[in-house]
Design an enzyme around this catalytic site. Sequence first.
Site, PDB file in Angstrom:
ATOM      1  N   ASP A 179     -61.765 -41.115  22.010  1.00  0.00           N
ATOM      2  CA  ASP A 179     -60.894 -40.902  21.036  1.00  0.00           C
ATOM      3  C   ASP A 179     -62.166 -40.328  20.228  1.00  0.00           C
ATOM      4  O   ASP A 179     -63.775 -40.383  20.524  1.00  0.00           O
ATOM      5  CB  ASP A 179     -60.482 -42.225  20.514  1.00  0.00           C
ATOM      6  N   HIS A 240     -58.840 -35.596  18.556  1.00  0.00           N
ATOM      7  CA  HIS A 240     -58.846 -36.469  18.540  1.00  0.00           C
ATOM      8  C   HIS A 240     -60.377 -37.320  20.462  1.00  0.00           C
ATOM      9  O   HIS A 240     -60.306 -38.021  20.572  1.00  0.00           O
ATOM     10  CB  HIS A 240     -58.141 -37.389  19.167  1.00  0.00           C
ATOM     11  N   GLU A 291     -51.581 -35.379  17.633  1.00  0.00           N
ATOM     12  CA  GLU A 291     -52.475 -34.974  15.829  1.00  0.00           C
ATOM     13  C   GLU A 291     -53.152 -34.210  16.609  1.00  0.00           C
ATOM     14  O   GLU A 291     -54.276 -34.557  15.540  1.00  0.00           O
ATOM     15  CB  GLU A 291     -52.587 -36.126  15.546  1.00  0.00           C
TER      16      GLU A 291
HETATM   17  C1  ACM Z   1     -50.378 -41.708  18.015  1.00  0.00           C
HETATM   18  O1  ACM Z   1     -50.272 -42.616  17.413  1.00  0.00           O
HETATM   19  N1  ACM Z   1     -51.234 -40.712  17.567  1.00  0.00           N
HETATM   20  C2  ACM Z   1     -49.810 -41.564  19.709  1.00  0.00           C
END
Ligand code: ACM
Length: 477
Positions: A179, A240, A291
Site C-alpha cells: 500500500d 494504493h 480507490e
Molecule cells: C478498501 O477498504 N479500500 C478495500
Amino acid sequence: MKKTLIAATLIAATLAAPAAELKLIPWPAKVTPQTGQFTLNEQTVVTADAPFTNEAALLAGELHLKCAATANENQIRLTTRGAEGLGEEAYRLEVDPQGATIHAQSPAGAFYGCQTLRQLLKTEAHTLPQVKIEDAPQFAWRGFMLDVSRHFFDQPTLLRLLDEMAGYKLNRFHIHLTDDQGWRLAIGKYPELTQTGARGNYSDQNAPPRFFTKAEMQEIVRYAAQRHIVVVPEIDMPGHAHAAARAFPKLGGGANTLNPASEATYDFLQNVLLEVMDIFPSPWIHVGGDEVNAGAWNKNAEVAKEMQAKGFADTQQLRKAFMQRMARFIEEHGRTTAVWHEALATEPDPQTVIFLWRPIQAALKKALATGHPVVLTPAEPFYFSARAKDAAGNQTFRNTLEAVYRGTSLLTNVPPAQFKQILGLQACVWTEHIGSVPELDNAIMPRLAALAETAWTPDAVRNFAQFQARLKSSANQ
Ligand code: ACM
C-alpha cells in the site's frame, strides 16, 4: 421406586452434557449429546487412515499423545470409513466410552473434526463427553484479512494468528501486502522495493524497513496450508501503490497510482506477480483495484498521450484496459483474479472474484447479476478496525460483536438462484491505527469468533445469546 427413577434421571442428566454446555465455537450443524464419556490417559493413541496423517500428527502433538498404526480401543481415530456422502469440509465426530472417531472424506473435514475435539477437551481436561456431531460449513470462504502495509506484523505474530483462525475453522488468510505506507514482500528481481519501499509505516515515515523475506513468507504459507488455510496475497494496483512508486519513481502515475500509460509499469507488475505466484499457491491472486485516483491521471502528460493514441475518451477506459490486462496475465498463469468491488466498473471477466466492502447492496446486485463469485466483507459490520467514540467519548470499535454475528442479514435479498455465487464472509483489519500486537489482538478478539460462527454455522442453528454464553465460559477456562 420413584426416588430411584429421579436419581437415575439426575445421573443421566449430569453424564449427558447438555448441548448448550459444550463450549464449541463455531457451533456445529447438528449436535446429539449422549450419556457417558471417554477419558483419555497416557495410553490413548491417535490413529489415522493414510490421507489423514498430517491431521493426526498435528492433533497428537497438541494433545501430547502418540500416533499409532492401529488400535482396538482407547484411541482417537481419523477415518474415511463411514464418511460416504460427507461433503468436502464435512466431518462426523462420535465419542463413546472406548474412544473418539472422526469420519471425513477429505483432510480438511478430518482437520475440522480435530478442532471440535480439541474444543471439547478444553471444556474438561482429559474427558470427552459422549456425543455425536455432524457438521459442515455454511460458506466455503471463511476469511480474515490483515493489512501489513500501514503497520508491519511479523512472522511469529502471523503464525499465532493462523493458529487462532484454524481453531475457529476459518480457511482464508488474505494478506494486504502493499500500500502507500510500505511494500512488505521481498521480490528477488527488485531489491529496491523493500530497501526503499518497505521503509516507514503509517506512524513514522522513517521507520526502518520491515518486510517478509521469501523464505519467511513460504513458511507462513506452508504453516497455513497444514491447517487448511489458503494465504491469498494482495498486491494493490493501480492505486494504493505509493510505496512501489517511492522505490521506482518512473513507475508513478501521480498521487498514489502507478502509471497505466507506461510499458515499464506492466513489465514491473508482471515480474512481481510471477514471483508472487511462485510463493503463493493460492488459486486466487488479489490485485486490489480499489480507490483509484483518476484525477491524478488526468494531470499526467504521458497518460494524455496514451489516451489519444488509443482513442480513449476518459481515464475510465484506461483503468479498464489496465485491470483487464493484469487479470489476463493472472489467468494465463492458471490463477483466478480477485478485486475489490470498485473494479466492477472495469467490467472484469465473470470468473473474477469480487470483494464487496462499502455500502454494498448495489454492488452486490451488480456483481451477482454479472455472474461473479463474491466475498462479502462489508465495512459494516466486518471491518474490525473501524472505530467510533462511545457515549463517554472513548475510542471503541464501531462494529459490535452482535453486529458481526448478524452479518448474514446483508444477504436477505439475494435471490436463491444467485446464492451459490456467495463464496462467503471475511473480516478485515486495516492497520492505520493499529501498530502493536496488543492493539491487533484487541481488534480481533472476540469478534473473530463471531465471524467464524456466522460463516460456518447454518443460520437456522445460530443463536446469539447462546453464542455469548459459550464465548464467556470458554474465555473462563
Ligand atoms: C478498501 O477498504 N479500500 C478495500
